[in-house]
Design an enzyme around this catalytic site. Structure first.
Site, PDB file in Angstrom:
ATOM      1  CD  GLU A  32      -3.066  -0.247   0.029  1.00  0.00           C
ATOM      2  OE1 GLU A  32      -3.184   0.213  -1.127  1.00  0.00           O
ATOM      3  OE2 GLU A  32      -3.594  -1.309   0.394  1.00  0.00           O
ATOM      4  CB  THR A  34       4.329   0.356  -2.781  1.00  0.00           C
ATOM      5  OG1 THR A  34       3.168  -0.357  -3.203  1.00  0.00           O
ATOM      6  CG2 THR A  34       4.703  -0.051  -1.369  1.00  0.00           C
ATOM      7  CB  ALA A 126     -16.037   0.870  -0.529  1.00  0.00           C
ATOM      8  CB  SER A 130     -16.224   1.909  -7.879  1.00  0.00           C
ATOM      9  OG  SER A 130     -16.066   3.263  -7.493  1.00  0.00           O
ATOM     10  CG  ASP A 175      -6.474   1.523  -7.712  1.00  0.00           C
ATOM     11  OD1 ASP A 175      -5.821   0.773  -6.957  1.00  0.00           O
ATOM     12  OD2 ASP A 175      -6.919   2.632  -7.355  1.00  0.00           O
TER      13      ASP A 175
HETATM   14  P1  ADP Z   1     -13.186   4.028  -5.372  1.00  0.00           P
HETATM   15  O1  ADP Z   1     -12.440   3.929  -6.656  1.00  0.00           O
HETATM   16  O2  ADP Z   1     -12.394   3.560  -4.194  1.00  0.00           O
HETATM   17  O3  ADP Z   1     -14.539   3.390  -5.407  1.00  0.00           O
HETATM   18  P2  ADP Z   1     -13.137   6.804  -6.071  1.00  0.00           P
HETATM   19  O4  ADP Z   1     -13.435   8.032  -5.310  1.00  0.00           O
HETATM   20  O5  ADP Z   1     -11.801   6.671  -6.690  1.00  0.00           O
HETATM   21  O6  ADP Z   1     -13.445   5.583  -5.091  1.00  0.00           O
HETATM   22  O7  ADP Z   1     -14.177   6.635  -7.243  1.00  0.00           O
HETATM   23  C1  ADP Z   1     -15.556   6.715  -6.983  1.00  0.00           C
HETATM   24  C2  ADP Z   1     -16.213   7.587  -8.035  1.00  0.00           C
HETATM   25  O8  ADP Z   1     -16.173   6.936  -9.320  1.00  0.00           O
HETATM   26  C3  ADP Z   1     -17.684   7.807  -7.769  1.00  0.00           C
HETATM   27  O9  ADP Z   1     -17.885   8.901  -6.921  1.00  0.00           O
HETATM   28  C4  ADP Z   1     -18.228   8.076  -9.166  1.00  0.00           C
HETATM   29  O10 ADP Z   1     -17.970   9.405  -9.568  1.00  0.00           O
HETATM   30  C5  ADP Z   1     -17.363   7.171 -10.033  1.00  0.00           C
HETATM   31  N1  ADP Z   1     -18.022   5.871 -10.267  1.00  0.00           N
HETATM   32  C6  ADP Z   1     -17.542   4.659  -9.959  1.00  0.00           C
HETATM   33  N2  ADP Z   1     -18.392   3.675 -10.343  1.00  0.00           N
HETATM   34  C7  ADP Z   1     -19.442   4.282 -10.910  1.00  0.00           C
HETATM   35  C8  ADP Z   1     -20.673   3.833 -11.515  1.00  0.00           C
HETATM   36  N3  ADP Z   1     -20.983   2.541 -11.607  1.00  0.00           N
HETATM   37  N4  ADP Z   1     -21.515   4.767 -12.002  1.00  0.00           N
HETATM   38  C9  ADP Z   1     -21.216   6.078 -11.922  1.00  0.00           C
HETATM   39  N5  ADP Z   1     -20.103   6.561 -11.372  1.00  0.00           N
HETATM   40  C10 ADP Z   1     -19.212   5.703 -10.868  1.00  0.00           C
HETATM   41 MG    MG Z   2     -10.652   4.990  -7.142  1.00  0.00          MG
END
Ligand code: ADP
Ligand code: MG
Length: 386
Positions: A32, A34, A126, A130, A175
């Site tokens: 982490e 890194t 989280a 995502s 990621d």
């Molecule tokens: P993580 O990558 O840890 O989930 P991030 O803050 O890097 O957190 O990314 C989250 C953001 O990515 C969300 O706030 C949104 O803007 C976008 N996002 C991710 N998945 C989706 C989705 N399925 N639909 C719309 N926006 C998304």
């Molecule tokens: Mg992210």
């Protein structure tokens, strides 16, 4: 909308998609903070993934819609994509797919207009990436639709560029690489300098083990500023020590190296990065030897390093880790950037209920919101589904 991604696309746009592409979220087993130090990481892909149903258009318009966003489709003109002016407000999420189109065009690749419908079961914010799942699924959809041949490593680099330069988040390449390149049943050893990858067998289930992902459901406001600060201290420390990146500092003789740094805080930051790289290599060796349980204590050691030396944990993550370990986990750690997000715990298969209950109870007693606890097995990376 609640059918398949194809049904939803058809309902939304009034015609069928040409295909559906998917890319998973990821958990980082170890390694982490890194990836901006040219170091090592060992992520694996989650079963949760983001699907993109897509079709080409004959014009230069990009329409994007997400089932997770109630405000409807966002329409963008490819000719006007500008990293200085990404979509704002309710449309700000569209910066992720638009950024991918922009990065493709900026690399001189012949991408054209498209309609996209996104749906996902990767929890957002989280620490399970995502954002990378959305970028990689979009990149795979657009490159496949337009017949653009890109290796998975290049696809990941391009998705990262979208996030760095267009969305404006200074993330490393871990990621996107995990999402694009992971294989089922394996963790992915990634050298973030050479981009060399090794697929390491990680058969938890066969070994009678489970990986719990404990989403604390908090994200503390400090996260972005602290991330930028940590990056800056690492780069300054590398400069002060005369190396290109902290990755170049050997683990052996670390104390002598640290003695050359005046600032005790910077010393701690460097110690985390160097010991964390070493932990990645040791965990990789244990996985290769099938000694999965023995990797547990290294996870917990990694957590202590993130908590005490790197100072990116938070009370919720610390409680998740200490409670899971006290309830019999082999080891646990925060995963992702920190200040909230998720923790990971390596447990015996038959301890799933007891550890889950112990963590849930501890959160309730501490007055924290209930955590969301799932199990994860190392899953395949991005692919075309239909
Ligand atoms: P993580 O990558 O840890 O989930 P991030 O803050 O890097 O957190 O990314 C989250 C953001 O990515 C969300 O706030 C949104 O803007 C976008 N996002 C991710 N998945 C989706 C989705 N399925 N639909 C719309 N926006 C998304
Ligand atoms: Mg992210």
């Amino acid at each position: 909308m609640s059918g398949t991604a194809q049904d939803d696309f058809r309902q939304l746009y009034g015609y069928p998609p040409e295909g559906v592409w998917a890319a998973p979220g990821r958990v980082n087993l170890i390694g982490e903070h890194t990836d901006y130090n040219d170091g090592f990481a060992l992520p694996f892909a989650l079963p949760q993934r983001t699907e993109v149903a897509a079709a080409r258009r004959t014009d230069r318009i990009l329409r994007v819609h997400s089932a997770e966003v109630p405000s409807g489709a966002v329409t963008l003109d490819l000719a006007e994509l500008d990293p200085e002016r990404p979509p704002q407000g309710a449309a700000s999420w569209a910066a992720y797919p638009a950024g991918v189109a922009w990065a493709l065009l900026d690399a001189g690749l012949p991408v054209g207009g498209a309609d996209l419908h996104v749906r996902s079961d990767v929890p957002t914010g989280a620490g399970l990436s995502s954002s990378a799942a959305l970028e990689v699924a979009t990149a795979l959809a657009l490159t496949d639709l337009y017949g653009i041949p890109l290796t998975r490593t290049d696809l990941a680099a391009l998705a990262r560029r979208a996030e760095n330069a267009y969305v404006g988040v200074p993330c490393g390449v871990m990621d996107q690489t995990a999402s694009a390149c992971a294989t089922g049943g394996h963790a992915l050893h990634l050298d973030t300098r050479s981009l060399e990858q090794r697929h390491i067998p990680f058969g938890c289930e066969a070994a009678g083990l489970r990986l719990l992902v404990i989403d604390t459901r908090v994200r503390h406001a400090l996260a972005d500023g602290a991330y930028a600060q940590r990056r800056t201290s690492c780069h300054r420390a590398a400069e002060a020590l005369g190396v290109a990146a902290l990755r170049d500092l050997p683990h052996q003789g670390l104390e002598q190296t640290l003695a050359r740094l005046e600032d005790p805080v910077v010393r701690k930051r460097v110690r985390h990065v160097v010991t964390e790289n070493e932990r990645v290599l040791r965990v990789e060796q244990l996985l290769r030897a099938g000694r999965l349980r023995e990797a547990g204590p290294l996870l917990t050691e990694g957590h202590a390093s993130l908590r005490d030396d790197y100072e990116v944990s938070c009370p919720e993550l610390d409680l998740a880790v200490s409670t899971a370990d006290a309830a019999g986990a082999y080891g646990s750690r925060m995963t992702g950037g920190g200040f909230g997000g998720s923790a990971l715990s390596l447990i015996d298969a038959d301890a799933e209920r007891s550890v889950t209950r112990a963590v849930t109870d501890a959160f309730r007693r501490a007055g924290f919101a209930p955590p969301r606890i799932t199990t994860a097995s190392p899953s395949p990376g991005a692919a075309r589904l239909v």
